[in-house]
Each structure stands twice: as structure tokens, then as C-alpha cells.
Design a protein around this motif. Structure first.
Motif, PDB file in Angstrom:
ATOM      1  N   LEU A 501      42.831  14.226  49.436  1.00 23.58           N
ATOM      2  CA  LEU A 501      43.867  14.659  48.828  1.00 23.58           C
ATOM      3  C   LEU A 501      44.498  13.614  47.510  1.00 23.58           C
ATOM      4  N   PRO A 502      45.189  14.002  46.734  1.00 24.49           N
ATOM      5  CA  PRO A 502      45.875  13.108  45.649  1.00 24.49           C
ATOM      6  C   PRO A 502      47.038  12.529  46.480  1.00 24.49           C
ATOM      7  N   PRO A 503      47.178  11.140  46.026  1.00 27.00           N
ATOM      8  CA  PRO A 503      46.519  10.356  45.332  1.00 27.00           C
ATOM      9  C   PRO A 503      45.370   9.655  46.043  1.00 27.00           C
ATOM     10  N   GLU A 504      44.233   9.164  45.200  1.00 29.23           N
ATOM     11  CA  GLU A 504      42.996   8.830  46.068  1.00 29.23           C
ATOM     12  C   GLU A 504      43.379   7.644  46.744  1.00 29.23           C
ATOM     13  N   SER A 505      44.372   6.682  46.609  1.00 32.55           N
ATOM     14  CA  SER A 505      44.679   5.498  47.460  1.00 32.55           C
ATOM     15  C   SER A 505      46.244   5.577  48.018  1.00 32.55           C
ATOM     16  N   LEU A 506      46.541   5.802  49.068  1.00 32.12           N
ATOM     17  CA  LEU A 506      48.095   5.922  49.310  1.00 32.12           C
ATOM     18  C   LEU A 506      48.635   4.500  49.182  1.00 32.12           C
ATOM     19  N   TYR A 507      47.912   3.541  49.571  1.00 27.07           N
ATOM     20  CA  TYR A 507      48.416   2.198  49.203  1.00 27.07           C
ATOM     21  C   TYR A 507      48.495   1.856  47.831  1.00 27.07           C
ATOM     22  N   ASP A 508      47.763   2.122  47.030  1.00 25.24           N
ATOM     23  CA  ASP A 508      47.981   1.955  45.574  1.00 25.24           C
ATOM     24  C   ASP A 508      49.181   2.726  45.159  1.00 25.24           C
ATOM     25  N   GLU A 509      49.246   3.898  45.307  1.00 25.14           N
ATOM     26  CA  GLU A 509      50.134   4.607  44.833  1.00 25.14           C
ATOM     27  C   GLU A 509      51.818   3.990  45.545  1.00 25.14           C
ATOM     28  N   GLN A 510      51.649   4.038  46.673  1.00 25.42           N
ATOM     29  CA  GLN A 510      53.005   3.314  47.134  1.00 25.42           C
ATOM     30  C   GLN A 510      53.212   2.174  46.532  1.00 25.42           C
ATOM     31  N   LEU A 511      52.324   1.068  46.220  1.00 22.27           N
ATOM     32  CA  LEU A 511      52.516  -0.154  45.556  1.00 22.27           C
ATOM     33  C   LEU A 511      53.022   0.315  44.003  1.00 22.27           C
ATOM     34  N   ALA A 512      52.389   1.233  43.431  1.00 24.90           N
ATOM     35  CA  ALA A 512      52.723   1.299  41.814  1.00 24.90           C
ATOM     36  C   ALA A 512      54.145   1.801  42.027  1.00 24.90           C
ATOM     37  N   GLU A 513      54.577   2.812  42.860  1.00 25.68           N
ATOM     38  CA  GLU A 513      55.963   3.480  42.829  1.00 25.68           C
ATOM     39  C   GLU A 513      56.737   2.440  43.173  1.00 25.68           C
ATOM     40  N   ARG A 514      56.562   1.428  44.174  1.00 25.43           N
ATOM     41  CA  ARG A 514      57.843   0.416  44.456  1.00 25.43           C
ATOM     42  C   ARG A 514      58.007  -0.666  43.184  1.00 25.43           C
ATOM     43  N   ARG A 515      56.871  -0.746  42.604  1.00 24.07           N
ATOM     44  CA  ARG A 515      57.088  -1.694  41.365  1.00 24.07           C
ATOM     45  C   ARG A 515      57.588  -1.138  40.213  1.00 24.07           C
TER      46      ARG A 515
END
Length: 515
Positions: A501-515
Motif C-alpha cells: 500500500l501507499p505510503p511505503e512506510s506508515l511510520y515515515d508518513e505519520q512522522l512527516a505529517e505530524r512535523r
């Protein structure tokens, strides 16, 4: 593994589940019906679905050093140690560590390139001290294990957590998975910035509801150890807002608080002995000599460890390679916000003719981040959590390769660890097995090993995901053979099986959106 861009993609995650009561006793359970779209990704943003009780896939972004808001530092060099031609180097390096610790200033002990023989344990027991090598490669710094089985490096303070006020009862009838606020009976003693424990005791009514007072006997007929009431999950949190009797925390909870089954509380605490800002970086270690210890074959490999982190927060292990260790990396139950970055546990030192397997990475603390790691070996667990581990914890962008003919698996190991994300992992098929399940009689009665945990875009040989009563487990975007639930158990929340699924990394995406 197929890669996706962040923008303009939408792929609803659907699942089949029992909705409404989650299998609670005294509730009617609906037949299999369409579950929420647990996660959708559109226009470069994640959106979360909930079930009837408000439960959702948790936000895992606040893990690791300083909740992921800054990378670990490289502290200024305060002492330098070089290799010697022979003899034990433990005392020389420890003296340098103590020198930096006693200076009262942040600093690193720099080990120049070469080999260092360690017959004892190096102890970093003060805040803001780093042990740093000249690199983890062939021409860098290598710690060489010697003598009896032991841990080469510990990063740990002293003492224990102390309550600084009375436990305040939670009055919310139900606090869902992923919530960051709750109501209490009296918030007058709670303030923004307070460090608190949100405790969810495991009481007999809940133990009975999930069947852990009726764990079946072992295959040889010997009885399993049934679960008994205990302190349960103890979430370490900081208060960010108080509004009347509603209290908000910095990190969401990864387990529901159900007044039907538990008497949850919020308690202020202090922990003066817990250190912060200390780390280990840029070196390798060789544990092969430990195999000469006669105890190694008789469970001694569990004591063959490179580094243990406990009673420490905002600390790190970065660019470290462990070669020939039985249990290379350990995060203790009193550790908070620890990052293990760019680490490897290679050629795991495990006898191939024994039943009890060690783990390359063991997590007992909370808000732990294991990122970009590599595991090789056979007859082992790659990444595990232990009993009653409060999340969130994250293992992300790691690989594990079976180099032999025995098992290679990973996942929560025992007794209800809550809220672990296994993110964008690869385990060599066909042997690599990842599971979120009821381990029943295994060990002394490990039972439901993990709850409210997520497999995201994992490529494995096989995976097993079951939903515990009162909780969820998710497998979203996983490839590999999907194992059927055990008799009497129900499937976890499965989405996009066989296709990432997109995004490749759920952690990366959650971190990017929170920042």
C-alpha cells in the motif's frame, strides 16, 4: 519491494471483522461485516477510520530519541582511547567514561580504529555521555568479547520510578485505542508538564474475558500457567493540557481503557535516577569467543549481548554492528524514547540443536524506535516484545534473512504487549514468519502475545494475524502466505493482502505529517 510516492494516491484499506463489541462478554457479536476503511491515503495525507467504539490504528510517530523530533547528536570528544597490543581493555575504557561523566559536561569517549578486548562490562550510567568508535566497518573500531558470557555495554541509570501523588481514577467509561485524552475524577493535582503513569491493571474479569484463565495444557499434558491479576500496562506519558477534568497527553494510548474490565488511574511520578542523552555509536563487536564458554550451549547464549539500554530516556545506539551474539540488543522496561538506528545483528550465535531461541532485538520499554536494521542467522527470533510492554514501539525498514534450516520469526512474544508497528519489513521467504497471535501454552503460558499492533507493507514468507477479544490487530499491505487463524480464533483486520500500500512506510508518513 515496490515503492510509492506520497502525493495523489488513494487506496482504501478494507477488512473483515467482528464489529461492535469486539467479542466482549455480555455483548452481541455481529457476523462478519464490512469493517471501517482503517487507513486511506489521498492527496498526500492519511485519514483514519474507526470502529463503533472509536478505536483506530494508533499514531506511531512519537517514538525514539526526543519523540523523533530531532536526530541523536554526536557529542564533542572529551576523551580518546586507542587500542593496545594485548590484554583486557575494559578498565581503560571505563576510566575514560568515568572521566567524562565526572566532568559535568556532555562529551564522548572516542575509541580510535582497532580492536578492544572486553572481559567485563562497560557501564554508561550518567547522562550526556557517548561511547563512539571510528566506524562500524572493517577498518573501524571493534569490541571483542572475551571471558565469561556477559553484556559488553550497558546504558542505564539507577533506582526506580517513585509516585509523587495519589493515583487519580479514570472516569471515562471507555477510552479507545489511539486516544490522547481521558477524564479523571479530580484533575486539581495534575498539571501541564507533569510526568505521569496511565495504568491499566489486568484484572480477573478481563483475564477471563480474553480466555487467559483457561490456557490449554501443553502438548505433553503438563498444565500451562494461567494469567493472574497484575499491574498491567503502565503508559509513561507527559501531560500537555488540562481542561476541567479532561487530561491530554503527549503520546496516544495503544490500548483501550474499559471501565467494564479495569480500574485505570493516572499517577504523577519522578525518576531522578533515570539518565538521558547517552549513547553508543560507530563501532562493531564480535561475540564469537563467547561460544567457547561451556555455558553457551546450555542457554548461555541468552547472556551473549552487545548492548542493553534501561533506566534511560532519549538515548541511542547508532551505526553499530553485532557479529556472533546470541541476544545482541536489549531495551529494558524502564527505557523511554530510545532509538536504535542503522544497527545489525549478523550470524546470530545460536546452537542449532536446541528448542529455546534467543532474539536479536528485545523490546521491553516504550516509545522505542528500531530503524534500518539487519538480522542474519537461524533458529532465532528477529524482533520481539516481552510481557505487558506498553506501546507505541516501532520496528521499521529492517530485514531478516534465514541462513540455516531452523526457524526465523518475529512478533510479540508473550503476555499482551500493546501497540507495536512492524513497518516495511522483509523476512526471507519461505521461512520468515511474522505473527500477531495467541501463543497459548508456549513458554509457561504466553497466551495473547500482542494487541493493537500493525503489520504494514511487510514482505515475509508467511504471516498470522488474529484479533484478541477486546482488541484489534492489523495486517495491511503484506505479502507472503497468510496463515489461517487457529481453531476458535478470529482473523485480524486484513487489508490489501498480497499487494503493498501507499505510503511505503506508515511510520515515515505519520512522522512527516505530524512535523
Amino acid at each position: 519491494m515496490k515503492r510509492f510516492s506520497r502525493a495523489g494516491l488513494m487506496l482504501p484499506v478494507t477488512a473483515i471483522a467482528f464489529i461492535g463489541c469486539l467479542g466482549l462478554s455480555g455483548c452481541s457479536v455481529h457476523a462478519a461485516s464490512a469493517a471501517p476503511n482503517w487507513i486511506t491515503f489521498a492527496n498526500g495525507r492519511l485519514a483514519y477510520g474507526t470502529d463503533a467504539q472509536g478505536n483506530r490504528v494508533p499514531d506511531f510517530s512519537r517514538v525514539g530519541y526526543r519523540n523523533g523530533d530531532a536526530p541523536p547528536p554526536e557529542l564533542p570528544v572529551a576523551a580518546t582511547v586507542g587500542p593496545q597490543s594485548s590484554g583486557d581493555d575494559t578498565a581503560r575504557i571505563q576510566q575514560a567514561i568515568n572521566q567524562v561523566a565526572n566532568s559535568g559536561r556532555p562529551g564522548a569517549v572516542q575509541l580510535t580504529a582497532g580492536d578492544y578486548r572486553l572481559e567485563g562490562t562497560l557501564q554508561i550510567s550518567t547522562s550526556n555521555v557517548e561511547l563512539r568508535g571510528a566506524g562500524s566497518g572493517a577498518n573501524g573500531t571493534k569490541l571483542v568479547a572475551a571471558g565469561k558470557l556477559h553484556t559488553l555495554v550497558t546504558i542505564a541509570g539507577t533506582g526506580s520510578r517513585a509516585s509523587t501523588g495519589s493515583a487519580v481514577p479514570v472516569t471515562s467509561s471507555y477510552v479507545p485505542i489511539g486516544a490522547d485524552q481521558l477524564d479523571v475524577s479530580d484533575a486539581s493535582t495534575l498539571h501541564v508538564g507533569d510526568h505521569v503513569i496511565v495504568q491499566r491493571p489486568q484484572e480477573q474479569a478481563w483475564i477471563h474475558a480474553i480466555g487467559m484463565d483457561k490456557i490449554p495444557p501443553r502438548p505433553d499434558g503438563t498444565p500451562s500457567k494461567q494469567w493472574t491479576p497484575n499491574a498491567g500496562l503502565q503508559f509513561d506519558r507527559t501531560i500537555t493540557a488540562v481542561n476541567g477534568k479532561t487530561v491530554r497527553f503527549d503520546v496516544p494510548l495503544t490500548n483501550a481503557l474499559e471501565s467494564q474490565y479495569t480500574h485505570a488511574t493516572v499517577t504523577r511520578y519522578s525518576y531522578p535516577g533515570r539518565i538521558s542523552g547517552s549513547g553508543l555509536s560507530h563501532l562493531s563487536a564480535d561475540g564469537a569467543e563467547f561460544e567457547r564458554d561451556p555455558a553457551w550451549h546450555h542457554d548461555g547464549f541468552f547472556k551473549s549481548q552487545l548492548v542493553s539500554v534501561d533506566t534511560a530516556q532519549d538515548s541511542w545506539v547508532d551505526d553499530v554492528v553485532a557479529d556472533h551474539f546470541g541476544s545482541a540488543f536489549g531495551i529494558g522496561q524502564n527505557a523511554l524514547r530510545v532509538s536504535l538506528l542503522r544497527t545489525s545483528s549478523l550470524d546470530e550465535s545460536v546452537p542449532q540443536d536446541i528448542h529455546d531461541q534467543p532474539a536479536a532485538y528485545t523490546i521491553s520499554g516504550q516509545e522505542t524506535l528500531v530503524r534500518q536494521c539487519t538480522v542474519t542467522g537461524s533458529n532465532l527470533h528477529a524482533w520481539v516484545t516481552q510481557a505487558r510492554v506498553p506501546g507505541p514501539n516501532v520496528v521499521s525498514r529492517c530485514t531478516a534473512t534465514n541462513t540455516g534450516s531452523r526457524i526465523l520469526d518475529a512478533g510479540p512474544h508473550q503476555r499482551w504487549a500493546s501497540g507495536t508497528l512492524y513497518d516495511d519489513l522483509t523476512m526471507s521467504p519461505p521461512s520468515g514468519h511474522l505473527q500477531l497471535s495467541d501463543r497459548q501454552w508456549m513458554g509457561s503460558g504466553q497466551g495473547w502475545a500482542g494487541a493493537n499492533s500493525v503489520l504494514w507493507n511487510c514482505g515475509v514468507g508467511s504471516y498470522l494475524v488474529e484479533n484478541p477479544p477486546t482488541a484489534h490487530n492489523w495486517a495491511l499491505g503484506c505479502t507472503g502466505t497468510r496463515s489461517k487463524p487457529q481453531p476458535g480464533h478470529r482473523s485480524g483486520e486484513i487489508g490489501s493482502a498480497g499487494k503493498h500500500l501507499p505510503p511505503e512506510s506508515l511510520y515515515d508518513e505519520q512522522l512527516a505529517e505530524r512535523r
